[in-house]
Design an enzyme around this catalytic site. Sequence first.
Site, mmCIF file in Angstrom:
data_model
loop_
_atom_site.group_PDB
_atom_site.id
_atom_site.type_symbol
_atom_site.label_atom_id
_atom_site.label_comp_id
_atom_site.label_asym_id
_atom_site.label_seq_id
_atom_site.Cartn_x
_atom_site.Cartn_y
_atom_site.Cartn_z
ATOM 1 C CG ASP A 89 -2.301 0.423 0.976
ATOM 2 O OD1 ASP A 89 -2.454 1.512 0.397
ATOM 3 O OD2 ASP A 89 -3.228 -0.308 1.335
ATOM 4 C CD GLU A 254 -8.824 4.548 -1.850
ATOM 5 O OE1 GLU A 254 -9.746 4.142 -1.144
ATOM 6 O OE2 GLU A 254 -7.848 5.163 -1.369
ATOM 7 C CG ASP A 329 -11.470 2.029 3.255
ATOM 8 O OD1 ASP A 329 -11.020 1.986 4.418
ATOM 9 O OD2 ASP A 329 -10.824 2.489 2.290
HETATM 10 C C1 NOJ Z 1 -8.227 5.268 1.826
HETATM 11 C C2 NOJ Z 1 -7.963 4.059 2.662
HETATM 12 O O1 NOJ Z 1 -8.446 2.938 1.998
HETATM 13 C C3 NOJ Z 1 -8.617 4.297 4.000
HETATM 14 O O2 NOJ Z 1 -8.629 3.153 4.815
HETATM 15 C C4 NOJ Z 1 -7.892 5.429 4.674
HETATM 16 O O3 NOJ Z 1 -8.572 5.770 5.867
HETATM 17 C C5 NOJ Z 1 -7.840 6.672 3.784
HETATM 18 N N1 NOJ Z 1 -7.523 6.383 2.423
HETATM 19 C C6 NOJ Z 1 -6.798 7.630 4.279
HETATM 20 O O4 NOJ Z 1 -5.521 7.115 4.015
#
Ligand code: NOJ
Length: 553
Positions: A89, A254, A329
């Site tokens: 990540d 993302e 998420d």
């Molecule tokens: C997206 C991530 O998937 C999430 O888990 C995170 O809280 C936010 N970005 C901030 O990094």
Amino acid sequence: MVYQIYPRSFADSDGDGVGDLPGVVAHLDHLSALGVDVVWLSPAYRSPMDDNGYDISDYTDIDPLFGTLADLDALIAGLHSRGMKLVMDLVVNHTSDEHPWFVDSRDVSSPKRDWYIWRPARQGHEPGTPGAEPTNWGSFFSGPAWQFDPASGQYYLHLFSAKQPDLNWENPAVRHAVHDMMRWWVDRGVDGFRMDVINLISKTYPLVDGPVNGPGGLCYDPSMVVEGPRLHEFLRELNQEVGIDDRELFSVGEMILVDVEQARSHTAADAHEVGMVFTFEHMSIDAGASGTKWDVVPLHLPALKANLAQWQEGLADEGWNSLYFENHDQPRSVSRFGDDSPEFRVASAKTLATTLHLLKGTPYVYQGQELGMTNAGFTAIEQYNDLESTRFFAEASAAGGDPAQLLGAIAFKSRDNGRTPMQWDASPQAGFTTGEPWLRVTPNHDTVNAAAAIADPGSVFHHYRALIDLRHQLEVVRQGRFALLLPDDEHLFCFTRTLGDEALLVVANWSSSPVPLPAGLPSLAGAEVLLGTHAFSPGDDLAAWESRIYRLA
Ligand code: NOJ
């Protein structure tokens, strides 16, 4: 296919209640048995853990909670020796406020001052008083997106929590530091990156107020901060500097609010930016008129089909799709889109999988999805850990929201639904830990667990395995053209995939009632069933949550 591991919740090797890298290494055979090609590891870097590791204080070290760099090396070696790749990540829209870069940046005379986004108070306002923030932006985690720093009398921007200050990508030194760090990981053996909220890195200057649409007179409109004017340039530069294309590294960005056209512009081969993006559009299909994730409406299947079809068609000739229903998420898909009652949990988890895995693109499976793991079933706010959920509850109940209603929405949508410990077996803590788990294990682990699933040929796990195998075997699953059938049908999700003279038909009943095979499907004369969720005879109705994959004659 890509399997996502959220290390905190996967497997705990040392009994401290938190998953760790040796825990992952101990379960690599589970991934091999499933047929995983690539593992995406959510952040395991050194972090104060304000956002469970998405707030990084050292990009080139592993947090002691998760292990050591040697453990990471062992993970890389273990994956590579089984023919799998490791994707890290990459969280570089922001760092932790405890990262040495930000600690330096607090000093106005430091060369690092400009590595973050500092601004004076709004004109005519006393610094540090309510309403004096430089713009009216709300953060993704509630409250203003600016934090006052009394020492310098200025504010810094944090689109997420105040412990996640945004980096200033306009500064070339920031970009070079990120490229160096990425090369360091590639040299260590990692095979690519999942790029966290990467379409936020280029801000649109000057930073200005947006329309007020949230509590506290704030603007919660992500369109103010996505797809800034230099995004393409920054991604191309990063691709070239790190050798994403040249070294054939895996990359997925993302991207909040990204639409099909933007996705194509970022993923077309000649863009040299990222391999694919994560869209959020299909994850917002069950949001009500306010558009916030907490405002939940029942799923309208035609809307979901229309959206997925639009992405399938939009990236058919150029670009590439990521296929996902879950991640760390999101709530569990079997509870959100399926039917997690004991009667239909297995069938609905399988049918969601059939649908997703037969689309064109790269499928992502989030840990536990292959077991049909369900939502957490929490009933009190104290049971939650996730800062997004707890802050929303605090803010919305202070603004007069009905606590019972708020808890209902959180129980359905909270990120913690996807973060409960992985259910390995029926033992008291599901085989996740010998200690006290950091988040409560879901009580249904007595029946929903990996050991039981592996022993049962009719399990969700074995259906996933078969789907993954089908994709490995058949070019038409990987490359065939998609066409949606019966777009208005409220129960059935049907589509074809065609390549040359080969054609597959997918028929999936997304409802808890039987449905007759409808008119309007291609002829099934001579068709062979490649994979189904139920035993059936040709021409039978579809059982509740039944799906079939036919190879047409
Ligand atoms: C997206 C991530 O998937 C999430 O888990 C995170 O809280 C936010 N970005 C901030 O990094």
